[in-house]
Design a protein around this motif. Sequence first.
Motif, PDB file in Angstrom:
ATOM      1  N   THR A 189       0.830  -1.208   0.000  1.00  0.00           N
ATOM      2  CA  THR A 189       0.000   0.000   0.000  1.00  0.00           C
ATOM      3  C   THR A 189       0.864   1.257   0.000  1.00  0.00           C
ATOM      4  OG1 THR A 189      -1.680  -1.186   1.268  1.00  0.00           O
ATOM      5  CG2 THR A 189      -1.816   1.210   1.296  1.00  0.00           C
ATOM      6  N   PHE A 190       2.050   1.178   0.589  1.00  0.00           N
ATOM      7  CA  PHE A 190       2.929   2.340   0.725  1.00  0.00           C
ATOM      8  C   PHE A 190       3.832   2.551  -0.478  1.00  0.00           C
ATOM      9  CE2 PHE A 190       1.976   0.818   4.998  1.00  0.00           C
ATOM     10  CZ  PHE A 190       1.462   1.968   5.568  1.00  0.00           C
ATOM     11  N   LYS A 191       3.796   1.639  -1.448  1.00  0.00           N
ATOM     12  CA  LYS A 191       4.669   1.752  -2.618  1.00  0.00           C
ATOM     13  C   LYS A 191       4.438   3.095  -3.311  1.00  0.00           C
ATOM     14  CE  LYS A 191       6.230  -0.871  -6.594  1.00  0.00           C
ATOM     15  NZ  LYS A 191       6.084  -2.087  -7.368  1.00  0.00           N
ATOM     16  N   GLY A 192       5.527   3.726  -3.734  1.00  0.00           N
ATOM     17  CA  GLY A 192       5.453   5.030  -4.377  1.00  0.00           C
ATOM     18  C   GLY A 192       6.150   6.094  -3.562  1.00  0.00           C
ATOM     19  N   HIS A 193       6.349   5.812  -2.270  1.00  0.00           N
ATOM     20  CA  HIS A 193       7.126   6.715  -1.420  1.00  0.00           C
ATOM     21  C   HIS A 193       7.767   5.897  -0.306  1.00  0.00           C
ATOM     22  CE1 HIS A 193       3.110   6.572   0.401  1.00  0.00           C
ATOM     23  NE2 HIS A 193       3.718   6.749   1.553  1.00  0.00           N
ATOM     24  N   PRO A 194       8.922   6.329   0.186  1.00  0.00           N
ATOM     25  CA  PRO A 194       9.596   5.567   1.234  1.00  0.00           C
ATOM     26  C   PRO A 194       8.780   5.550   2.525  1.00  0.00           C
ATOM     27  CG  PRO A 194      10.979   7.381   0.461  1.00  0.00           C
ATOM     28  CD  PRO A 194       9.657   7.519  -0.196  1.00  0.00           C
ATOM     29  N   VAL A 195       8.918   4.460   3.268  1.00  0.00           N
ATOM     30  CA  VAL A 195       8.202   4.327   4.535  1.00  0.00           C
ATOM     31  C   VAL A 195       9.080   3.583   5.535  1.00  0.00           C
ATOM     32  CG1 VAL A 195       7.005   2.207   3.833  1.00  0.00           C
ATOM     33  CG2 VAL A 195       6.040   3.622   5.644  1.00  0.00           C
ATOM     34  N   LEU A 196       9.046   4.043   6.764  1.00  0.00           N
ATOM     35  CA  LEU A 196       9.728   3.361   7.854  1.00  0.00           C
ATOM     36  C   LEU A 196       8.673   2.527   8.574  1.00  0.00           C
ATOM     37  CD1 LEU A 196      12.565   3.238   9.220  1.00  0.00           C
ATOM     38  CD2 LEU A 196      11.646   4.829  10.912  1.00  0.00           C
ATOM     39  N   VAL A 197       8.805   1.214   8.490  1.00  0.00           N
ATOM     40  CA  VAL A 197       7.849   0.280   9.094  1.00  0.00           C
ATOM     41  C   VAL A 197       8.402  -0.167  10.438  1.00  0.00           C
ATOM     42  CG1 VAL A 197       6.703  -1.954   8.833  1.00  0.00           C
ATOM     43  CG2 VAL A 197       7.127  -0.525   6.816  1.00  0.00           C
ATOM     44  N   ASN A 198       7.607   0.013  11.488  1.00  0.00           N
ATOM     45  CA  ASN A 198       8.029  -0.374  12.829  1.00  0.00           C
ATOM     46  C   ASN A 198       7.030  -1.354  13.414  1.00  0.00           C
ATOM     47  OD1 ASN A 198       7.700   0.338  16.005  1.00  0.00           O
ATOM     48  ND2 ASN A 198       9.838   0.429  15.378  1.00  0.00           N
ATOM     49  N   LEU A 199       7.522  -2.534  13.803  1.00  0.00           N
ATOM     50  CA  LEU A 199       6.692  -3.528  14.478  1.00  0.00           C
ATOM     51  C   LEU A 199       6.902  -3.364  15.974  1.00  0.00           C
ATOM     52  CD1 LEU A 199       7.414  -6.643  12.218  1.00  0.00           C
ATOM     53  CD2 LEU A 199       5.683  -4.860  11.929  1.00  0.00           C
ATOM     54  N   TRP A 200       5.820  -3.161  16.720  1.00  0.00           N
ATOM     55  CA  TRP A 200       5.904  -2.867  18.141  1.00  0.00           C
ATOM     56  C   TRP A 200       4.714  -3.487  18.865  1.00  0.00           C
ATOM     57  CZ3 TRP A 200       2.422   0.229  21.009  1.00  0.00           C
ATOM     58  CH2 TRP A 200       1.385   0.790  20.261  1.00  0.00           C
ATOM     59  N   ALA A 201       4.750  -3.430  20.189  1.00  0.00           N
ATOM     60  CA  ALA A 201       3.626  -3.887  21.013  1.00  0.00           C
ATOM     61  C   ALA A 201       3.640  -3.131  22.334  1.00  0.00           C
ATOM     62  CB  ALA A 201       3.730  -5.388  21.274  1.00  0.00           C
ATOM     63  N   THR A 202       2.480  -2.993  22.935  1.00  0.00           N
ATOM     64  CA  THR A 202       2.367  -2.264  24.195  1.00  0.00           C
ATOM     65  C   THR A 202       3.078  -2.980  25.335  1.00  0.00           C
ATOM     66  OG1 THR A 202       0.257  -3.335  24.704  1.00  0.00           O
ATOM     67  CG2 THR A 202       0.171  -1.219  23.545  1.00  0.00           C
ATOM     68  N   TRP A 203       3.244  -4.298  25.234  1.00  0.00           N
ATOM     69  CA  TRP A 203       3.890  -5.090  26.289  1.00  0.00           C
ATOM     70  C   TRP A 203       5.413  -5.130  26.139  1.00  0.00           C
ATOM     71  CZ3 TRP A 203       6.254  -8.675  23.365  1.00  0.00           C
ATOM     72  CH2 TRP A 203       5.614  -9.104  22.196  1.00  0.00           C
ATOM     73  N   CYS A 204       5.949  -4.465  25.144  1.00  0.00           N
ATOM     74  CA  CYS A 204       7.381  -4.493  24.846  1.00  0.00           C
ATOM     75  C   CYS A 204       8.038  -3.190  25.304  1.00  0.00           C
ATOM     76  CB  CYS A 204       7.556  -4.701  23.341  1.00  0.00           C
ATOM     77  SG  CYS A 204       9.230  -4.460  22.733  1.00  0.00           S
TER      78      CYS A 204
END
Length: 196
Positions: free
Chosen positions: A83-98
């Motif tokens: 969905t983000f193709k066309g511009h750079p994106v920083l993807v961050n995987l996170w959780a509230t328990w981390c």
Amino acid sequence: MSCRSAIACLLAALAASACTRPDDAANQATPAASGEVSSGEVSAAGGAPAPSAVTKFDRSHAGETPPAVAFTDAAGQSVTLSTFKGHPVLVNLWATWCAPCVKELPTLDALAKQGKLSVAAISQDSDPAKAAAFLKERKLTDLTPYRDEKMGLSLAYQATLPMTVLLGSDGKEVWRKLGDTDWTGPEAAKMLAEAK
């Protein structure tokens, strides 16, 4: 060293470096050694790496297409990283328990506020309502509450949390990083400058 002391040391080391849920530990891995650049190597000051520069920017997956795993956007719609193709994106995987995830969220929010780069902070919490409430409570208003309650991206990336992946405008991976990072600091700025 007693068994109890060894377990306490191991738990402390895990808490300090990255988060894994005990039931998912077997499905997660660390980055391959090839293609890694320590954050100390990208230091503008040219001095010795900071003590926190234990994790690395991993380039061993550069040029790969991200997993086609669906997750949910703030409107409840199903999306993928394409969905983000066309511009750079920083993807961050996170959780509230981390704890390391929570520590770096304000720097991700500040980065998103700058508007120079899209930031997709994708919660891996199993409770779909938890991430939005968590971000709102902490006044992290520039992070969109994306949700991946089935942890599909964590499993596809074999990630420990937090994990961050820079995708270029072509939709391909530039690098990835495990562990918390100050995304507004000079080392991160140098790595983020690679976004095209």
